[in-house]
Structures are given as structure tokens and as C-alpha cells.
Scaffold this motif. Structure first.
Motif, PDB file in Angstrom:
ATOM      1  N   ARG A 268       0.735  -1.322  -0.075  1.00 41.55           N
ATOM      2  CA  ARG A 268       0.015   0.074   0.011  1.00 41.55           C
ATOM      3  C   ARG A 268       0.916   1.100  -0.112  1.00 41.55           C
ATOM      4  O   ARG A 268       1.697   1.581   0.908  1.00 41.55           O
TER       5      ARG A 268
ATOM      6  N   ALA B 247      -2.611   3.405  -3.668  1.00 42.52           N
ATOM      7  CA  ALA B 247      -3.298   2.080  -4.200  1.00 42.52           C
ATOM      8  C   ALA B 247      -2.325   0.863  -3.593  1.00 42.52           C
ATOM      9  O   ALA B 247      -1.350   1.079  -2.975  1.00 42.52           O
ATOM     10  N   VAL B 248      -3.070  -0.356  -3.604  1.00 36.38           N
ATOM     11  CA  VAL B 248      -2.251  -1.666  -3.272  1.00 36.38           C
ATOM     12  C   VAL B 248      -2.025  -2.059  -4.189  1.00 36.38           C
ATOM     13  O   VAL B 248      -2.629  -2.472  -5.187  1.00 36.38           O
TER      14      VAL B 248
ATOM     15  N   ASP C 127      -8.565   0.172  -1.056  1.00 33.95           N
ATOM     16  CA  ASP C 127      -7.291   0.189  -0.985  1.00 33.95           C
ATOM     17  C   ASP C 127      -6.961   1.037   0.282  1.00 33.95           C
ATOM     18  O   ASP C 127      -5.785   1.216   0.503  1.00 33.95           O
TER      19      ASP C 127
ATOM     20  N   GLY D 222      -4.852  -2.481  -6.448  1.00 34.89           N
ATOM     21  CA  GLY D 222      -5.862  -1.300  -6.843  1.00 34.89           C
ATOM     22  C   GLY D 222      -6.348  -1.807  -8.363  1.00 34.89           C
ATOM     23  O   GLY D 222      -7.677  -1.330  -8.326  1.00 34.89           O
TER      24      GLY D 222
ATOM     25  N   SER E 167      -9.460  -3.807  -7.410  1.00 29.18           N
ATOM     26  CA  SER E 167     -10.550  -3.326  -6.502  1.00 29.18           C
ATOM     27  C   SER E 167     -11.452  -2.245  -7.466  1.00 29.18           C
ATOM     28  O   SER E 167     -12.865  -1.947  -7.348  1.00 29.18           O
TER      29      SER E 167
END
Length: 227
Positions: free
Chosen positions: A30, A65-66, A109, A172, A175
Motif C-alpha cells: 500500500r 493504492a495497493v 485500498d 488497486g 478493486s
């Protein structure tokens, strides 16, 4: 026949656990990623914002974001036109204008207990030799850095954490379909161990022992029958 069945069971169990190990390794991070606008698209920046020196008229973006690395990173969303972002910031001698797109990401995220602010744009007017980090600081304080000068937060978001590993790699981009900012490292992700847990390795060892016992039993029965 029994030997063959036992071998097949062992292989299936080992394959299943191997898949579990590989899944455990698929960890994301992250963090804030950093982007350059090139034509109509975004390009992952090749250097961090503390060393990048944009020219007047450049557009740069940040996205929280991840993601696992630069190949998986989510791009900033929204309009990214210099003419639009800097429409109300006229040119001035002795300065340059840099258009910034700041995307705080999605709730998927976000760190636990935090809600991402709405994406924003800003036109930074800075000195001609200013870095992207300086341009960002002029329009999106407070910024937060860690001891290694990694950019952890923009405009105070997130309140805690910095490039931490997130198991399961809820990227991200994924998602968004259901979604740095200096890169955590030159490789595009934090230098943290993404390996499987000791428990998983123990599970593999246990399956191997059970499989070996099954094979031994099958051979023993076969020897008795042959005798």
C-alpha cells in the motif's frame, strides 16, 4: 494399483499446498505511486518526486493504492489536461507551472478505519528549478515521509502506515474492476519479505510425511500379496 493411487494422492496434495504457498507469496504493498503524463496516457515515473524536475506545462500524477509493483500499479483517475488544471493560474516570469493530479484511491485500498478523500487537481506555481516534491508541497500539505525519505502521505492521507505489505494482493486495479509518491524502492515495491509463512512450509512437510507413509503401506501390502 494401490501404489499408483497413493502416488496420485500425494501429488495432488503437494500441488494443492504448493498453490497455497504461491498465493501467500502474492502480496501487494500500500503506497503512493508517482506518474508522468505523456500524451493521452500515464507513464510510471522513472525517478522519485524528490529528484524529478518537471518543466513548465508538465502534468504529473500521484495515486494511492495497493499494488505489487510498477507493472500492477493503478493509474491516477480523472481529467489530466494542463490547460484545464492550470486555466486559472496564468504564466509568470521567473516561475513555472506544474499540473498535479492527486488520486487518493478507493475504500478497498484504504488502511483500516480511514476513508480516502476525493481526487483533486492543483496547479503548482514554483521556481524554475523546483522538484516535483516541492511543487506537491506547495499545494497539498501536510506531506509525511519516513526515515528513508519515502513519501508516505499527501494532504495528511493516510494518517498512518507507509508502504506496508498487504497479504493477498488486493491490487488497486482489481478493486476498481470490482483501483510511488516516490516508489518504495527502485524496483517499484517495498523491500519486504513476501514469502510464505512457516506454517505453510510445515504443512507441506506434513503432507510429504503422510504421502510417504501411504506409499510404504501400499508397497507392504503388495509384498505380502506377492509372497
Amino acid at each position: 494399483m494401490k501404489r499408483r493411487c497413493a502416488a496420485l494422492v500425494l501429488a495432488a496434495l503437494l500441488l494443492s499446498l504448493t498453490g497455497t504457498v504461491q498465493s501467500a507469496q502474492a502480496a501487494g504493498y500500500r503506497y503512493w505511486s508517482f506518474w508522468d503524463r505523456s500524451g493521452d496516457g500515464w507513464t510510471y515515473a522513472t525517478q522519485g518526486p524528490s529528484t524529478a524536475r518537471p518543466a513548465d506545462g508538465d502534468v504529473q500524477g500521484f495515486r494511492f493504492a495497493v499494488s505489487a509493483d510498477s507493472q500492477d500499479a493503478s493509474q491516477p483517475r480523472g481529467a489530466a489536461s494542463f490547460a484545464t488544471i492550470c486555466a486559472k493560474t496564468p504564466a509568470r516570469d521567473g516561475t513555472k507551472r506544474v499540473a498535479l493530479v492527486i488520486d487518493f484511491g478507493t475504500t478497498a485500498d484504504a488502511p483500516s478505519g480511514e476513508t480516502p478523500p476525493s481526487p483533486r487537481t492543483a496547479c503548482a506555481r514554483v521556481s524554475p528549478d523546483a522538484t516535483t516534491a516541492e511543487a506537491l508541497a506547495s499545494v497539498a500539505k501536510p506531506l509525511r515521509y519516513d526515515t528513508n525519505a519515502l513519501l508516505c502521505a499527501i494532504a495528511g492521507y493516510p494518517e498512518t502506515g507507509c508502504g506496508e505489505q498487504v497479504s493477498g494482493q488486493a491490487s488497486g486495479q482489481a478493486s476498481e474492476q470490482a483501483s510511488g509518491a516516490e516508489e518504495p524502492t527502485s524496483a517499484g515495491k517495498p523491500e519486504k519479505d513476501g514469502g510464505p509463512s512457516v506454517g505453510l512450509y510445515a504443512g507441506v512437510a506434513a503432507v510429504a510425511v503422510l504421502g510417504a507413509a501411504a506409499l510404504w503401506q501400499a508397497r507392504r501390502r503388495g509384498s505380502r500379496r506377492d509372497g
